[in-house]
Design a protein around this motif. Structure first.
Motif, mmCIF file in Angstrom:
data_model
loop_
_atom_site.group_PDB
_atom_site.id
_atom_site.type_symbol
_atom_site.label_atom_id
_atom_site.label_comp_id
_atom_site.label_asym_id
_atom_site.label_seq_id
_atom_site.Cartn_x
_atom_site.Cartn_y
_atom_site.Cartn_z
ATOM 1 N N ILE A 163 108.083 109.627 88.319
ATOM 2 C CA ILE A 163 107.187 110.629 87.734
ATOM 3 C C ILE A 163 106.252 111.133 88.835
ATOM 4 C CG2 ILE A 163 105.429 111.096 85.996
ATOM 5 C CD1 ILE A 163 106.449 108.612 84.492
ATOM 6 N N PRO A 164 106.325 112.413 89.207
ATOM 7 C CA PRO A 164 105.361 112.945 90.188
ATOM 8 C C PRO A 164 103.954 112.914 89.606
ATOM 9 C CG PRO A 164 107.245 114.418 89.887
ATOM 10 C CD PRO A 164 107.303 113.420 88.778
ATOM 11 N N THR A 165 102.971 112.649 90.442
ATOM 12 C CA THR A 165 101.595 112.594 89.968
ATOM 13 C C THR A 165 100.666 113.129 91.043
ATOM 14 O OG1 THR A 165 99.949 111.139 88.941
ATOM 15 C CG2 THR A 165 101.256 110.205 90.718
ATOM 16 N N CYS A 166 99.359 112.958 90.843
ATOM 17 C CA CYS A 166 98.389 113.419 91.833
ATOM 18 C C CYS A 166 98.461 112.546 93.076
ATOM 19 C CB CYS A 166 96.988 113.437 91.219
ATOM 20 S SG CYS A 166 96.554 111.986 90.236
ATOM 21 N N ALA A 168 92.080 111.641 87.673
ATOM 22 C CA ALA A 168 93.151 110.879 87.042
ATOM 23 C C ALA A 168 94.140 111.843 86.421
ATOM 24 C CB ALA A 168 92.604 109.948 85.976
ATOM 25 N N ASP A 169 95.410 111.496 86.494
ATOM 26 C CA ASP A 169 96.441 112.164 85.719
ATOM 27 C C ASP A 169 96.638 111.392 84.427
ATOM 28 O OD1 ASP A 169 97.105 114.382 87.144
ATOM 29 O OD2 ASP A 169 99.026 113.662 87.873
ATOM 30 N N THR A 199 107.347 111.597 77.045
ATOM 31 C CA THR A 199 108.032 112.610 77.857
ATOM 32 C C THR A 199 108.017 112.284 79.336
ATOM 33 O OG1 THR A 199 106.027 113.921 78.139
ATOM 34 C CG2 THR A 199 107.359 114.364 76.181
ATOM 35 N N ARG A 200 107.175 111.317 79.745
ATOM 36 C CA ARG A 200 106.984 110.948 81.154
ATOM 37 C C ARG A 200 106.527 112.134 81.987
ATOM 38 N NH1 ARG A 200 111.865 107.616 79.961
ATOM 39 N NH2 ARG A 200 111.006 106.133 78.510
ATOM 40 N N LYS A 201 105.669 112.980 81.396
ATOM 41 C CA LYS A 201 105.129 114.143 82.096
ATOM 42 C C LYS A 201 103.598 114.100 82.043
ATOM 43 C CE LYS A 201 109.092 117.146 81.120
ATOM 44 N NZ LYS A 201 109.568 117.131 82.501
ATOM 45 N N SER A 202 102.985 114.769 83.049
ATOM 46 C CA SER A 202 101.536 114.859 83.080
ATOM 47 C C SER A 202 101.048 115.820 82.010
ATOM 48 C CB SER A 202 101.070 115.333 84.468
ATOM 49 O OG SER A 202 99.669 115.483 84.488
ATOM 50 N N LEU A 203 100.067 115.369 81.230
ATOM 51 C CA LEU A 203 99.518 116.189 80.158
ATOM 52 C C LEU A 203 98.199 116.851 80.539
ATOM 53 C CD1 LEU A 203 100.112 113.762 77.181
ATOM 54 C CD2 LEU A 203 101.374 115.850 77.648
ATOM 55 N N GLY A 204 97.512 116.308 81.499
ATOM 56 C CA GLY A 204 96.218 116.858 81.863
ATOM 57 C C GLY A 204 95.552 116.025 82.937
ATOM 58 N N LYS A 205 94.349 116.456 83.305
ATOM 59 C CA LYS A 205 93.612 115.826 84.388
ATOM 60 C C LYS A 205 92.199 115.491 83.926
ATOM 61 C CE LYS A 205 96.095 119.047 87.378
ATOM 62 N NZ LYS A 205 95.944 120.237 88.257
ATOM 63 N N ALA A 263 94.928 115.907 69.872
ATOM 64 C CA ALA A 263 93.916 116.951 69.995
ATOM 65 C C ALA A 263 93.416 117.092 71.419
ATOM 66 C CB ALA A 263 92.746 116.637 69.057
ATOM 67 N N LEU A 264 93.278 115.954 72.095
ATOM 68 C CA LEU A 264 92.718 115.985 73.440
ATOM 69 C C LEU A 264 93.646 116.652 74.442
ATOM 70 C CD1 LEU A 264 90.627 115.110 75.558
ATOM 71 C CD2 LEU A 264 91.743 112.886 75.628
ATOM 72 N N LEU A 265 94.911 116.307 74.390
ATOM 73 C CA LEU A 265 95.823 116.769 75.418
ATOM 74 C C LEU A 265 97.098 117.382 74.848
ATOM 75 C CD1 LEU A 265 95.424 113.722 77.789
ATOM 76 C CD2 LEU A 265 94.598 116.024 78.200
ATOM 77 N N ALA A 266 97.077 117.744 73.601
ATOM 78 C CA ALA A 266 98.238 118.341 72.954
ATOM 79 C C ALA A 266 99.482 117.494 73.188
ATOM 80 C CB ALA A 266 98.474 119.754 73.474
ATOM 81 N N ALA A 267 99.328 116.193 72.987
ATOM 82 C CA ALA A 267 100.416 115.272 73.281
ATOM 83 C C ALA A 267 101.452 115.271 72.180
ATOM 84 C CB ALA A 267 99.855 113.853 73.430
ATOM 85 N N PRO A 268 102.712 114.952 72.518
ATOM 86 C CA PRO A 268 103.726 114.797 71.506
ATOM 87 C C PRO A 268 103.524 113.510 70.738
ATOM 88 C CG PRO A 268 104.608 114.297 73.668
ATOM 89 C CD PRO A 268 103.210 114.810 73.866
ATOM 90 N N ALA A 269 104.450 113.200 69.842
ATOM 91 C CA ALA A 269 104.326 112.021 68.996
ATOM 92 C C ALA A 269 104.155 110.762 69.831
ATOM 93 C CB ALA A 269 105.572 111.890 68.117
#
Length: 325
Positions: free
Chosen positions: A52-55, A80-81, A87-93, A14-20
């Motif tokens: 993984i690219p990040t901030c 924070a990322d 998925t090893r991807k950024s979901l939000g900040k 719910a918070l970050l629409a994350a996958p399983a």
């Protein structure tokens, strides 16, 4: 602010629409301050398998409640990322204020306590609303942050004041200031939570604090043959899985000390890379992962023999390692 009145943290989905939810990726994640990225190392082959690219300027990292995500504090981005481990991807900040470095999470995972060096404060953020909900003045240049196992206290080290500040998480008030060694940095609890160990970077030592009496019980000093005391700069610290050994990164001394918790004596020294700071232990306790900030690599140490197994290039100025095994 009271712990029990904080807004409920939404689920990861719910918070970050994350996958399983993903667990046990069998990877080590290493933040690289200069590459603005996280390097992934396969735990079986000890080889780099991706980035993984990040901030900007990622430093301290910690898995969020549920272990499906990785929270990465980026000093130059003031946030924070949130990285999804599947998925090893950024979901939000999540905004964390100016120059965040080290943080810890409340026992329920709803709140982040973040050291704000420039402000001389411990800032408090609600992760669901992504809002700052408090700020507690402490000594100059706070760094280390550690929440007690029961969640009732948070400990903060002040590098300039040479103190550990004890804060009640219900009232957000400082309840005790404990003098320790010079330039205190990071923390680790003993297995039963009765002791808090804090590294003193310029004191070549660790202060052992009683969490019941809130006073220093002992000081563990370090020596490395052929090195001056000024070259022994403890920062990173981690407890072994069996609770018997405290691992202490000796910074510029390029070693990790194995300290017997019961006797507070150094039993072994493991040779690692330059400026050994960040430490993490594998789930089975057989391996210690040591991030070396000045040699841009990570040394994997066999904990049974205190011998290095392999050193892996992990990006420029690595800061923190998180093991997901």
């Amino acid at each position: 602010m009271n712990r029990i009145t904080l807004p409920l943290l939404l689920t990861a989905a719910a918070l970050l629409a994350a996958p399983a939810m993903a667990r046990d990726s069998h990877l080590a994640f290493v933040s690289s301050e200069k590459d603005h990225a996280i390097t992934m190392v396969d735990l079986a082959t000890l080889a780099v398998v991706g980035v993984i690219p990040t901030c900007r300027r990622p430093r301290h990292m910690q898995r969020l409640h549920g272990d499906a995500q990785l929270m990465v504090a980026c000093s130059d981005s003031g946030r924070a990322d949130i990285i999804d481990l599947a998925t090893r991807k950024s979901l939000g900040k999540v905004p964390l204020g100016d120059d965040p470095e080290v943080f810890d999470l409340s026992a329920d995972g709803r709140t982040a306590f973040v050291s704000a060096e420039d402000d001389g404060a411990l800032n408090v953020f609600d992760l669901a609303s992504k809002k700052q909900v408090g700020s507690i003045p402490v000594g100059k240049e706070p760094e280390g942050v550690k929440v007690s196992p029961d969640g009732q206290r948070v400990y903060v080290s002040s590098e300039v004041a040479n103190r550990v500040h004890v804060i009640d998480t219900a009232t957000l008030k400082v309840v005790k200031n404990i003098p320790v060694g010079r330039r205190p940095r990071r923390f680790a609890f003993s297995a039963d939570g009765s002791e808090l160990w804090v590294t003193n970077e310029l004191g070549s030592s660790v202060s052992v604090i009683s969490t019941r009496e809130l006073k220093v019980l002992a000081t563990v000093a370090f020596e490395v043959k052929g090195m001056r005391a000024d070259d022994i700069t403890p920062v990173g610290i981690a407890l072994s899985r069996d609770g018997r050994t405290m691992y202490v990164g000796l910074g510029r001394a390029n070693h990790v000390a194995f300290v017997d918790v019961a006797t507070r004596k150094t039993t072994a020294l493991a040779l690692v890379g330059k400026r050994a700071w960040g430490l993490a232990v594998s789930r089975d306790g057989s391996r210690l992962f040591v991030v070396n900030g000045l040699s841009d690599d990570m040394t994997v140490v066999d904990t049974a023999t205190a011998k290095p197994l392999k050193t892996i290039a992990v990006g420029r100025v690595p800061h923190t390692v998180v093991i997901d095994d």
